[in-house]
Motif scaffolding. Sequence first.
Motif, mmCIF file in Angstrom:
data_model
loop_
_atom_site.group_PDB
_atom_site.id
_atom_site.type_symbol
_atom_site.label_atom_id
_atom_site.label_comp_id
_atom_site.label_asym_id
_atom_site.label_seq_id
_atom_site.Cartn_x
_atom_site.Cartn_y
_atom_site.Cartn_z
ATOM 1 N N LYS A 24 0.870 -1.175 0.000
ATOM 2 C CA LYS A 24 0.000 0.000 0.000
ATOM 3 C C LYS A 24 0.904 1.222 0.000
ATOM 4 C CE LYS A 24 -3.614 2.411 2.562
ATOM 5 N NZ LYS A 24 -4.393 2.429 3.810
ATOM 6 N N ARG A 25 0.765 2.036 -1.038
ATOM 7 C CA ARG A 25 1.572 3.245 -1.184
ATOM 8 C C ARG A 25 0.732 4.458 -0.803
ATOM 9 N NH1 ARG A 25 5.164 4.916 -0.941
ATOM 10 N NH2 ARG A 25 5.964 5.886 -2.798
ATOM 11 N N THR A 26 1.243 5.209 0.130
ATOM 12 C CA THR A 26 0.606 6.449 0.538
ATOM 13 C C THR A 26 1.639 7.550 0.367
ATOM 14 O OG1 THR A 26 -0.685 5.219 2.162
ATOM 15 C CG2 THR A 26 -0.649 7.606 2.392
ATOM 16 N N LYS A 27 1.398 8.404 -0.620
ATOM 17 C CA LYS A 27 2.303 9.525 -0.898
ATOM 18 C C LYS A 27 1.605 10.815 -0.523
ATOM 19 C CE LYS A 27 4.828 7.485 -4.771
ATOM 20 N NZ LYS A 27 5.232 7.673 -6.176
ATOM 21 N N PRO A 28 2.373 11.800 -0.057
ATOM 22 C CA PRO A 28 1.763 13.085 0.302
ATOM 23 C C PRO A 28 0.957 13.663 -0.867
ATOM 24 C CG PRO A 28 4.069 12.999 0.984
ATOM 25 C CD PRO A 28 3.813 11.774 0.149
ATOM 26 N N GLY A 29 -0.283 14.046 -0.574
ATOM 27 C CA GLY A 29 -1.126 14.691 -1.572
ATOM 28 C C GLY A 29 -1.781 13.757 -2.571
ATOM 29 N N ARG A 30 -1.648 12.443 -2.386
ATOM 30 C CA ARG A 30 -2.244 11.476 -3.317
ATOM 31 C C ARG A 30 -3.144 10.499 -2.575
ATOM 32 N NH1 ARG A 30 1.386 8.533 -7.674
ATOM 33 N NH2 ARG A 30 -0.685 7.827 -8.194
ATOM 34 N N THR A 31 -4.117 9.976 -3.282
ATOM 35 C CA THR A 31 -4.955 8.920 -2.740
ATOM 36 C C THR A 31 -4.125 7.636 -2.660
ATOM 37 O OG1 THR A 31 -6.875 9.936 -3.783
ATOM 38 C CG2 THR A 31 -7.094 7.625 -3.138
ATOM 39 N N PRO A 32 -4.241 6.858 -1.574
ATOM 40 C CA PRO A 32 -3.488 5.609 -1.485
ATOM 41 C C PRO A 32 -3.804 4.669 -2.650
ATOM 42 C CG PRO A 32 -4.451 6.151 0.634
ATOM 43 C CD PRO A 32 -5.041 7.107 -0.377
ATOM 44 N N TYR A 33 -2.818 3.874 -3.020
ATOM 45 C CA TYR A 33 -2.983 2.859 -4.055
ATOM 46 C C TYR A 33 -2.125 1.658 -3.683
ATOM 47 C CZ TYR A 33 1.426 4.802 -5.813
ATOM 48 O OH TYR A 33 2.723 5.241 -5.916
ATOM 49 N N GLU A 107 15.021 5.745 2.348
ATOM 50 C CA GLU A 107 14.590 7.111 2.046
ATOM 51 C C GLU A 107 13.182 7.092 1.458
ATOM 52 O OE1 GLU A 107 17.479 8.867 -0.562
ATOM 53 O OE2 GLU A 107 19.144 8.085 0.617
ATOM 54 N N PRO A 108 12.198 6.686 2.257
ATOM 55 C CA PRO A 108 10.850 6.532 1.702
ATOM 56 C C PRO A 108 10.217 7.859 1.296
ATOM 57 C CG PRO A 108 10.805 6.295 4.087
ATOM 58 C CD PRO A 108 12.252 6.415 3.682
ATOM 59 N N ASN A 109 9.462 7.807 0.198
ATOM 60 C CA ASN A 109 8.647 8.943 -0.238
ATOM 61 C C ASN A 109 7.217 8.580 0.138
ATOM 62 O OD1 ASN A 109 7.407 11.096 -1.466
ATOM 63 N ND2 ASN A 109 7.611 10.269 -3.531
ATOM 64 N N GLY A 110 6.819 8.906 1.355
ATOM 65 C CA GLY A 110 5.518 8.479 1.850
ATOM 66 C C GLY A 110 5.642 7.173 2.612
ATOM 67 N N MET A 111 4.564 6.398 2.605
ATOM 68 C CA MET A 111 4.528 5.148 3.371
ATOM 69 C C MET A 111 4.459 3.945 2.454
ATOM 70 S SD MET A 111 2.992 6.037 6.967
ATOM 71 C CE MET A 111 2.687 4.346 7.164
ATOM 72 N N TYR A 112 5.159 2.896 2.846
ATOM 73 C CA TYR A 112 5.116 1.597 2.178
ATOM 74 C C TYR A 112 4.612 0.598 3.215
ATOM 75 C CZ TYR A 112 8.267 3.299 -1.518
ATOM 76 O OH TYR A 112 8.831 3.979 -2.555
ATOM 77 N N GLU A 113 3.392 0.150 3.071
ATOM 78 C CA GLU A 113 2.817 -0.784 4.035
ATOM 79 C C GLU A 113 2.529 -2.105 3.331
ATOM 80 O OE1 GLU A 113 -1.232 -1.255 6.735
ATOM 81 O OE2 GLU A 113 -0.841 0.618 5.667
ATOM 82 N N VAL A 114 3.099 -3.181 3.834
ATOM 83 C CA VAL A 114 2.857 -4.505 3.264
ATOM 84 C C VAL A 114 1.506 -4.999 3.769
ATOM 85 C CG1 VAL A 114 3.685 -6.876 3.075
ATOM 86 C CG2 VAL A 114 5.329 -4.977 3.137
#
Length: 154
Positions: A24-33, A107-114
């Motif tokens: 699950k990718r959560t980047k600032p200013g974007r909807t998670p995908y 150096e994550p750009n947002g969150m990386y959730e498995v």
Amino acid sequence: MREVVKKTARAILLDDEDRLVLIKRTKPGRTPYWITPGGGVEHGDTTVVEGLRREVLEELGGKLASCVPAFVDTVPEPGGGVKVQHFFACRLESVDPSLRHGPEVDEPNGMYEVVRVPFTPEGLATVDVVPATLAAYLTANIEGILTLLRRDLQ
């Protein structure tokens, strides 16, 4: 013919309970995908599958038990040429989060959730898998992907 300017390798990764392993990718200013584990094939990778194994180790601390070609997606790249995305049906052998490394961890750009979701139409409906071509392929081919990972096929 268009020039292949980038190759990626991604895992349609199932655990021992036939759950689909996604990030699950959560980047600032974007909807998670949600994306499948994997990434760019690098110059040091001798094969696309070697690149996939490296990426799964980096992102998940995971080791693949099996890996079968399943789907190829060709996408035009800005500036010309195409990116070829290789998707493999894979079975997860083991995971050790302490082995995770690389830019997603360091150096994550947002969150990386498995996350793991049931590999069923109902499970797939709970996540927004990208690219859309992969989401459509997964939904239409659940039984086929499971068949690719049967022991009698390998």
